[in-house]
Design an enzyme around this catalytic site. Structure first.
Site, PDB file in Angstrom:
ATOM      1  N   THR A 171     -66.313 -20.146 -13.600  1.00  0.00           N
ATOM      2  CA  THR A 171     -66.611 -18.922 -12.864  1.00  0.00           C
ATOM      3  C   THR A 171     -67.168 -17.851 -13.800  1.00  0.00           C
ATOM      4  O   THR A 171     -66.939 -17.869 -15.005  1.00  0.00           O
ATOM      5  CB  THR A 171     -65.355 -18.363 -12.164  1.00  0.00           C
ATOM      6  OG1 THR A 171     -64.397 -17.968 -13.155  1.00  0.00           O
ATOM      7  CG2 THR A 171     -64.741 -19.396 -11.249  1.00  0.00           C
ATOM      8  N   LYS A 209     -64.550 -29.495 -17.117  1.00  0.00           N
ATOM      9  CA  LYS A 209     -64.250 -28.159 -16.602  1.00  0.00           C
ATOM     10  C   LYS A 209     -64.504 -28.210 -15.101  1.00  0.00           C
ATOM     11  O   LYS A 209     -65.649 -28.142 -14.643  1.00  0.00           O
ATOM     12  CB  LYS A 209     -65.160 -27.119 -17.255  1.00  0.00           C
ATOM     13  CG  LYS A 209     -64.891 -25.688 -16.794  1.00  0.00           C
ATOM     14  CD  LYS A 209     -63.654 -25.109 -17.454  1.00  0.00           C
ATOM     15  CE  LYS A 209     -63.478 -23.641 -17.089  1.00  0.00           C
ATOM     16  NZ  LYS A 209     -62.338 -23.021 -17.791  1.00  0.00           N
ATOM     17  N   GLY A 245     -52.992 -19.512 -28.647  1.00  0.00           N
ATOM     18  CA  GLY A 245     -54.447 -19.636 -28.636  1.00  0.00           C
ATOM     19  C   GLY A 245     -55.184 -18.740 -29.599  1.00  0.00           C
ATOM     20  O   GLY A 245     -56.354 -19.002 -29.908  1.00  0.00           O
ATOM     21  N   ALA A 301     -58.818 -23.157 -15.046  1.00  0.00           N
ATOM     22  CA  ALA A 301     -59.390 -21.816 -14.962  1.00  0.00           C
ATOM     23  C   ALA A 301     -58.246 -20.813 -14.940  1.00  0.00           C
ATOM     24  O   ALA A 301     -57.487 -20.759 -13.972  1.00  0.00           O
ATOM     25  CB  ALA A 301     -60.252 -21.677 -13.705  1.00  0.00           C
ATOM     26  N   ASP A 314     -68.010 -22.860 -20.820  1.00  0.00           N
ATOM     27  CA  ASP A 314     -66.903 -23.371 -21.627  1.00  0.00           C
ATOM     28  C   ASP A 314     -67.166 -24.757 -22.207  1.00  0.00           C
ATOM     29  O   ASP A 314     -66.852 -25.025 -23.373  1.00  0.00           O
ATOM     30  CB  ASP A 314     -65.620 -23.396 -20.799  1.00  0.00           C
ATOM     31  CG  ASP A 314     -65.100 -21.996 -20.489  1.00  0.00           C
ATOM     32  OD1 ASP A 314     -65.601 -21.020 -21.094  1.00  0.00           O
ATOM     33  OD2 ASP A 314     -64.208 -21.874 -19.633  1.00  0.00           O
TER      34      ASP A 314
END
Length: 255
Positions: free
Chosen positions: A57, A53, A188, A129, A66
């Protein structure tokens, strides 16, 4: 893999190898859970997996983010996790870095980190991101630039319902304009009881984007226990991602 250029992912024995970038056609649409599903399929095939990653943020120092979520879903000791920068504000990386007075991440630095992980892992998943063209630095570097430097394809995670045809088509167009290969699209978060829009989108997405639909992760999959998640993941993804679902994936389009 389908796309506009040859990417650095191979598929042998039912699992992908190499470097695969994972982007969204937007934000909060299941990118991290999809990344975990691809990782789970590779792990079940005996592959070593790293998850990178570049910029996290909206998470304070010391809080799980994540990469930790992927580890939780597939087994924290089963993957190598890496995070290059963390910014406190839930904004685009470039903006979050500027507001925090912190250094930005150039695309070359991200690509170098992925290359280093690829030297010792069968599969490296680079999770972006938000959307494809979200900026990492003041030079305007994006995940598309990282993918081009790595000659890696991009897997696009899309939403299931209204609005997805446009965002998927725009993302695919941006990839082609930059001569970056597309590894297909994954929904997703697919509802258990899809409505007309969700059902029609399963059939329409490939024609809009020009990429195949290679997966549909069920809504709520991120709440599954790790052993259940890992066992179920191959059924959500097509063989091109190491799964066993048919292509296109998902319910039949509404008539």
């Amino acid at each position: 893999m389908n796309g506009t250029a040859s990417g650095r992912v191979e598929r042998r024995g039912g699992a992908v190898r190499g470097v695969l970038c994972v982007s969204g056609a937007g934000t909060e649409i299941g990118k991290t859970v999809t990344t975990a599903a691809v990782a789970a399929c590779a792990l079940r095939a005996g592959r070593s997996v790293a998850v990178l990653k570049p910029a996290q943020t909206g998470v304070a120092a010391g809080e799980p983010a994540d990469v930790a979520e992927v580890g939780r879903l597939v087994g924290v000791n089963r993957i190598t996790g890496a995070e290059l920068a963390r910014y406190p504000d839930p904004l685009a990386p470039q903006t979050a870095a500027r507001r925090a007075g912190m250094a930005c991440l150039p695309a070359r630095e991200i690509a170098d980190a992925a290359e280093k992980l690829a030297a010792s892992h069968d599969l490296v998943l680079v999770e972006g991101a938000g959307g494809l063209l979200v900026r990492f630095d003041e030079e305007g570097s994006t995940l598309a630039d990282v993918a081009r430097l790595l000659a890696a394809p991009v897997l696009v995670v899309v939403q299931a319902g209204l609005g997805t045809l446009n965002t998927a088509a725009l993302t695919a167009e941006a990839l082609r304009a930059r001569r970056v290969a597309g590894a297909g699209m994954v929904i997703g978060s697919m509802p258990a009881d899809p409505g007309p829009a969700e059902r029609c989108n399963v059939g329409d997405l490939p024609s809009y984007a020009g990429f195949p639909l290679v997966g549909a992760v069920p809504e709520g999959a991120g709440r599954l226990a790790p052993e259940v998640f890992s066992a179920a993941a191959p059924g959500w993804l097509a063989p091109s991602l190491g799964g066993c679902a048919s292509e296109p994936v998902g319910p039949a389009p509404a008539s």
